[in-house]
Design an enzyme around this catalytic site. Structure first.
Site, PDB file in Angstrom:
ATOM      1  N   SER A   1      34.866  35.718  46.727  1.00  0.00           N
ATOM      2  CA  SER A   1      33.443  35.789  46.382  1.00  0.00           C
ATOM      3  C   SER A   1      33.068  37.223  46.000  1.00  0.00           C
ATOM      4  O   SER A   1      33.663  37.785  45.082  1.00  0.00           O
ATOM      5  CB  SER A   1      32.612  35.259  47.558  1.00  0.00           C
TER       6      SER A   1
ATOM      7  N   ASP B   1      32.557  25.119  41.471  1.00  0.00           N
ATOM      8  CA  ASP B   1      32.043  26.297  42.176  1.00  0.00           C
ATOM      9  C   ASP B   1      30.878  26.928  41.410  1.00  0.00           C
ATOM     10  O   ASP B   1      30.998  27.294  40.240  1.00  0.00           O
ATOM     11  CB  ASP B   1      33.187  27.302  42.329  1.00  0.00           C
TER      12      ASP B   1
END
Length: 632
Positions: free
Chosen positions: A414, A466
């Site tokens: 991330s 995602d």
């Protein structure tokens, strides 16, 4: 109201006592007030259900009803004060049960009033869409008017201040310094720019998202063209390369997940984690020189040891220091792969969220790198912080003194994946054999030239749909335009869209075919916004306005297109057989390119596909499947 009515009926004959008349009058008055409030709210609900999102005509009486409800707050507040005074009056000599009943109703009244006020404060928009519309329209009509320009400037300033106050309120629990104030202003301007040209409320956005999800599912169910299927069949050389990278990614994802410390370890081992950490951490207490930042009870370090399987002596440096633009990381020796691993933590605090949202672009200028370009400002500053620690503090020198033959590998998930990518670009000249594995990095990270440059040494791993990997300002603008278009052109009331959408998200079924104004229109007409769309735009959006002025062509956009770093491995869920006590999910992986992630996909898994445990599970599944194929 029903509860108070039941209590009043049950204790009706017990008010024949000193002061009982006051309590009796209070309950009757409260019942009448609540009945009036219920009538006003029922009328609000009924009128709100009329028309469609872009056709507010049937709802024209709504403001009067809203102000009627607002006026009822005054007697409601006064009656709550009166009730509190009467209940606390010592001259009231009624039964304890009766007094307790009235005390309960008074408390309930105050709770309702307080929560309603909080709700109004949260939802209320101090700017007002119409004000912005008229001001902007007047500027278009009279470009020479300095007064109109000043009014527009004042509105923009007010909008920025409103967003800044909201962000400060959300971050009230963290210590704020100059960096925070600069970040607040930058993020407030980002939100102001994004929401300034629409007249959408949260429920409109929810309706738009559920419509987009159903439309997207209908498109996915359509059969693909044979040419589209054939173009994805990879050569054996590419497949071998993919298998090697998947095996490496599965190994290094453990380090990226370990950087989250005890929150990740407890999340993945909810029943045994605390017992294991309490039993083991105290025996492996590192000295203060090895660790930066607070690690109370040694939980962070103990979790990293458990997740990675390394020994204490394998760690060169661990930093849990966390501020805006300064994120935790650790440096360790990986003897299995003969690598010095720099693992950067992802988003886990308010400071990290502020770093994520500092999405302005800035130039990345490096010596001997021709592919200089735009990068995400907040993530670049976080990478600069770690770069200074690694080089200036001699951490990498110490590591290579211990293991000079090892290679350097930088990993992160991330925010950590984005930071690791930019850090790898900064260190590439000094360490030519460097490799970087970025797991679920943010989409708006590097300009095209830098993204192409990183394909030689960075591998990005994305799972499914995602959201974060598709998150960039152009993609968000595209999502806003799609929401406005599909919401404005749907001929059903909002409550029907939301009810059907909730049913579809929870129980599945076939996507709904809502009738729209798009049905029957020619293809050429679809390129122009409808009147319903324009009614939801406060002023002409940059998405629709043509480049009429030559000066627009020469000036770079405030938020240019930014892309994912390196070569991209896209892991998708092929099939899943869910049982009562387990779920067996099969994954497939292929090399992909940045154009696949140029649009945000709406799905219940758009958040869960980003989670580190899901990424690790998918990689382990593929790695085990590959290993079983080799042994077979």
């Amino acid at each position: 109201w029903v509860g108070i009515l039941a209590l009043y009926a049950a204790h009706k004959g017990q008010f024949e006592c000193p002061g009982g008349g006051l309590l009796h009058g209070y309950l009757l008055g409260l019942l009448l007030l609540l009945a009036a409030v219920i009538c006003a709210l029922s009328a609000l609900v009924y009128v709100s259900m009329q028309g469609t999102i872009s056709n507010p005509g049937p709802r024209k009486s709504l403001p009067k009803l809203l102000y009627t409800r607002l006026l009822l707050y005054l007697p409601e507040f006064i009656w709550a004060v009166v009730g509190a005074v009467w209940v606390s009056d010592g001259s009231v000599r009624c039964e304890k049960t009766v007094i307790n009943v009235v005390i309960g109703t008074v408390i309930a009244s105050w709770v309702i009033i307080i929560f309603t006020i909080i709700g109004v404060v949260i939802v209320f928009d101090p700017l007002g869409g119409k004000k912005t519309f008229y001001l902007t329209d007047s500027v278009h009509r009279n470009l020479e008017s300095s007064q109109s320009g000043q009014l527009l400037y004042n509105v923009k300033n007010t909008a920025t201040r409103v967003w800044e106050k909201r962000i400060r309120l959300l971050c009230c629990c963290i210590v704020q310094d100059d960096d925070h104030r600069v970040a607040f202003t930058s993020i407030a301007e980002l939100f102001r720019n994004y929401f300034s040209d629409t007249d959408l409320v949260p429920s409109d956005i929810a309706a738009g998202l559920t419509l987009l999800h159903q439309e997207q599912d209908k498109m996915e169910n359509c059969p693909k063209e044979p040419e589209e299927v054939l173009c994805h069949s990879p050569s054996s050389l590419v497949t071998d390369d993919l298998d090697v990278e998947l095996e490496n990614a599965a190994h290094y994802m453990l380090f990226a997940a370990a950087a989250y410390g005890w929150p990740y370890y407890i999340y993945t081992n909810p029943f045994t984690a605390l017992c294991k950490l309490n039993g083991d951490c105290c025996r492996n207490r590192p000295t203060d020189s090895d660790i930066t930042g607070s690690d109370r009870h040694n939980f962070h370090f103990g979790s990293i040891l458990k997740i990675t399987g390394l020994q204490y002596r394998d760690f060169i440096h661990i930093s849990f220091h966390n501020k805006i633009y300064e994120i935790p990381f650790f440096v360790a020796l990986d003897h299995k792969k003969e690598a010095i691993v720099v693992a950067v933590r992802g988003t886990l605090s308010f400071e990290d969220i502020l770093t994520d949202l500092s999405a302005d672009c800035e130039d990345l200028t490096l010596e001997d790198v021709l592919e200089n370009g735009f990068v995400h400002k907040g993530i670049t500053q976080a990478a600069n912080y770690i770069y200074r620690k690694l080089i200036n503090d001699g951490i990498l020198n110490q590591a290579f003194t211990i293991a000079p033959e090892y290679k350097l590998v930088i990993v992160g998930h991330s925010l950590g994946g984005g930071t690791a990518s930019i850090l790898a670009i900064m260190l590439r000249n000094s360490f030519p054999t460097l490799r970087c594995y970025a797991f679920s990095p943010p989409g708006g990270l590097l300009s095209k030239s830098l993204a192409d440059y990183t394909k030689h040494f960075i591998v990005s791993v994305i799972v499914g749909k995602d959201l974060v990997a598709r998150l960039s300002m152009p993609n968000m603008e595209d999502l806003k335009r799609r929401i406005v278009r599909i919401v404005a052109n749907c001929n059903r009331p909002k409550y029907q869209i939301l009810l059907r959408g909730c049913w579809y998200e929870v129980f599945g079924g076939d996507p709904d075919n809502f009738p729209t104004e798009l049905d029957g229109r020619s293809q050429d007409a679809l390129t122009q916004p409808l009147l319903a769309e324009e009614s939801l735009m406060v002023h002409r959006s940059p998405s629709y306005s043509a480049l009429e002025d030559e000066s627009h062509l020469n000036s770079p956009p405030q938020y240019p297109h930014l892309y994912l770093p390196g070569k991209i491995i896209h892991i998708v869920e092929e099939s899943s057989s869910r049982r009562w006590c387990s779920s067996d999910i099969k994954y497939s992986a292929r090399w992909s390119n940045e154009t696949v992630f140029s649009s945000i996909l709406i799905s219940p898994k758009m958040i869960t596909d980003h989670m580190p445990d899901v990424v690790l599970k998918a990689l382990n599944s593929l790695s085990q499947e590959q290993g079983s194929c080799v042994s077979c």
